[in-house]
Design a protein around this motif. Structure first.
Motif, short mmCIF file in Angstrom:
data_model
loop_
_atom_site.label_atom_id
_atom_site.label_comp_id
_atom_site.label_asym_id
_atom_site.label_seq_id
_atom_site.Cartn_x
_atom_site.Cartn_y
_atom_site.Cartn_z
N LEU A 73 0.77 -1.11 0.15
CA LEU A 73 0.04 -0.09 0.00
C LEU A 73 0.86 1.14 -0.16
CD1 LEU A 73 -2.46 -0.89 2.92
CD2 LEU A 73 -2.82 -1.53 0.77
N PHE A 74 0.61 2.24 -0.78
CA PHE A 74 1.20 3.44 -0.61
C PHE A 74 0.26 4.42 -1.26
CE2 PHE A 74 1.58 2.77 -5.30
CZ PHE A 74 1.72 4.05 -5.81
N THR A 75 0.41 5.79 -0.32
CA THR A 75 -0.48 7.05 -0.82
C THR A 75 0.15 7.61 -2.22
OG1 THR A 75 0.94 8.29 0.78
CG2 THR A 75 -1.14 7.44 1.51
N GLY A 76 -0.81 8.12 -2.85
CA GLY A 76 -0.42 8.79 -4.34
C GLY A 76 -1.65 9.62 -4.71
N TYR A 77 -1.75 10.21 -5.68
CA TYR A 77 -2.65 10.85 -6.44
C TYR A 77 -2.38 10.77 -7.95
CZ TYR A 77 -0.24 15.15 -5.82
OH TYR A 77 0.68 16.23 -5.98
N THR A 78 -3.41 10.89 -8.92
CA THR A 78 -3.23 10.70 -10.40
C THR A 78 -2.50 12.03 -10.87
OG1 THR A 78 -5.27 11.55 -10.93
CG2 THR A 78 -5.01 9.17 -10.81
N ALA A 97 6.14 8.68 1.16
CA ALA A 97 6.59 8.31 0.14
C ALA A 97 6.79 6.62 0.86
CB ALA A 97 7.86 8.69 -0.23
N ALA A 98 6.53 6.33 1.95
CA ALA A 98 6.81 4.90 2.48
C ALA A 98 5.81 3.92 1.90
CB ALA A 98 6.56 4.89 3.83
N ILE A 99 6.21 2.73 1.56
CA ILE A 99 5.22 1.68 1.41
C ILE A 99 4.77 0.68 2.54
CG2 ILE A 99 5.12 -0.30 -0.33
CD1 ILE A 99 6.88 1.16 -2.13
N ILE A 100 3.76 0.45 2.75
CA ILE A 100 3.23 -0.50 3.86
C ILE A 100 3.04 -1.81 3.07
CG2 ILE A 100 1.16 -0.94 5.30
CD1 ILE A 100 2.74 1.55 6.08
N LEU A 101 3.49 -2.81 3.82
CA LEU A 101 3.33 -4.39 3.52
C LEU A 101 2.07 -4.93 4.64
CD1 LEU A 101 4.10 -6.64 1.96
CD2 LEU A 101 5.49 -7.34 3.71
N VAL A 102 1.06 -5.42 3.77
CA VAL A 102 0.05 -6.14 4.55
C VAL A 102 0.01 -7.80 4.20
CG1 VAL A 102 -2.44 -6.50 4.79
CG2 VAL A 102 -1.28 -4.10 4.60
N ASN A 103 0.05 -8.48 5.33
CA ASN A 103 0.18 -10.01 4.95
C ASN A 103 -0.95 -10.49 4.71
OD1 ASN A 103 -1.28 -10.37 7.51
ND2 ASN A 103 0.43 -10.46 8.65
N LYS A 141 -0.12 -8.03 -4.63
CA LYS A 141 -0.94 -6.65 -4.92
C LYS A 141 -0.34 -5.46 -4.76
CE LYS A 141 -4.26 -9.82 -7.07
NZ LYS A 141 -4.51 -9.99 -8.47
N VAL A 142 -0.71 -4.58 -5.45
CA VAL A 142 -0.39 -2.96 -5.08
C VAL A 142 -1.82 -2.37 -4.97
CG1 VAL A 142 0.77 -0.95 -5.63
CG2 VAL A 142 1.83 -3.37 -6.06
N TRP A 143 -1.79 -1.73 -3.99
CA TRP A 143 -2.79 -0.59 -3.64
C TRP A 143 -2.32 0.70 -3.70
CZ3 TRP A 143 -7.44 -1.80 0.07
CH2 TRP A 143 -8.10 -2.91 -0.23
N MET A 144 -2.86 1.51 -4.45
CA MET A 144 -2.46 3.11 -4.55
C MET A 144 -3.61 3.76 -3.76
SD MET A 144 -1.94 5.98 -7.44
CE MET A 144 -3.68 6.55 -7.21
N ILE A 145 -3.75 4.27 -2.85
CA ILE A 145 -4.41 4.95 -1.75
C ILE A 145 -4.59 6.37 -2.30
CG2 ILE A 145 -5.30 5.40 0.58
CD1 ILE A 145 -3.27 3.30 1.34
N SER A 146 -5.63 6.60 -3.02
CA SER A 146 -5.43 8.07 -3.53
C SER A 146 -5.81 9.10 -2.48
CB SER A 146 -6.70 8.54 -4.51
OG SER A 146 -6.82 9.79 -5.04
N VAL A 147 -4.89 10.26 -2.33
CA VAL A 147 -5.18 11.02 -1.12
C VAL A 147 -5.69 12.44 -1.59
CG1 VAL A 147 -3.56 10.06 0.35
CG2 VAL A 147 -2.82 11.61 -1.29
#
Length: 207
Positions: free
Chosen positions: A65-70, A163-169, A99-105
């Motif tokens: 998971l990481f935060t971002g926006y288009t 800018a960090a990336i979270i890892l979910v198990n 998988k990769v999740w982009m969390i739009s902020v």
């Protein structure tokens, strides 16, 4: 008598081998690893597939998971492209999908349709989620991440975000945080080489 002696010697060698292995320093990930993994508070977000996404959508897979926006000019497209390159290597170390999740902020400009077009460009293993700030901020903050909110009525703006990336198990719990490297004159990004090395260790130890 000889067989008994050989059995004793073999047992002593086995015990000694185990002792030496445990004594030797084990390879440790550079990431911040939570042991035990942390529970993620219940959430409901709008998924890029048009469906609601909640905690159950994180189960049965490793999720980055990481935060971002288009509209992001640098960190987001760089991170997405880097993750697309590294995903096949990560998948080699896992029997479940990665998988990769982009969390739009940026809920003001990023609707579901825009996020779907953005994430689908990078591949089927990429998924986007969004929500209004009332639902979004507690989720992001609970992961240990942050983002800025533009002034009301502002149209042309940048969103400062982690800018960090979270890892979910695969159980849907927060397992680790891959921190970004900060180099003067360069955008902060996570080292994909280090992420891959850490993921291999974490996935191998996960039960």
């Amino acid at each position: 008598m000889q067989k008994l002696l050989l059995s004793i010697v073999a047992l002593v060698a086995l015990v000694a081998g185990i002792g030496i292995y445990n004594w030797l320093p084990q390879e440790q990930p550079q990431a911040l690893v939570y042991e035990p993994a942390r529970t993620i508070a219940p959430f409901t977000l709008d998924g890029s597939d048009g469906q609601l996404a909640d905690n159950s959508n994180l189960e049965g897979q490793w999720t980055l998971l990481f935060t971002g926006y288009t509209f992001c000019p640098d960190i987001c497209p760089t991170t997405m492209a880097d993750l697309r390159k590294i995903l096949p290597e990560l998948q080699e170390h896992s029997v479940v999908p990665v998988k990769v999740w982009m969390i739009s902020v940026d809920p003001q400009r990023d609707d579901v349709d825009r996020i779907q077009k953005y994430t689908s460009f990078f591949g089927e293993n990429f998924y986007g989620v969004r929500a209004e700030h009332q639902r979004l901020y507690p989720f992001v903050n609970g992961l240990g991440l942050m983002y800025s909110i533009p002034d009301e009525g502002e149209q042309d703006y940048l969103v400062n975000h982690s800018a960090a990336i979270i890892l979910v198990n695969p159980a849907g719990n927060l397992q680790a945080i891959f921190k970004a490297e900060h180099v003067i004159g360069e955008i902060p990004t996570v080292s994909m080489e280090q992420l891959a090395q850490d993921f291999e260790i974490i996935a191998r130890r996960y039960h």
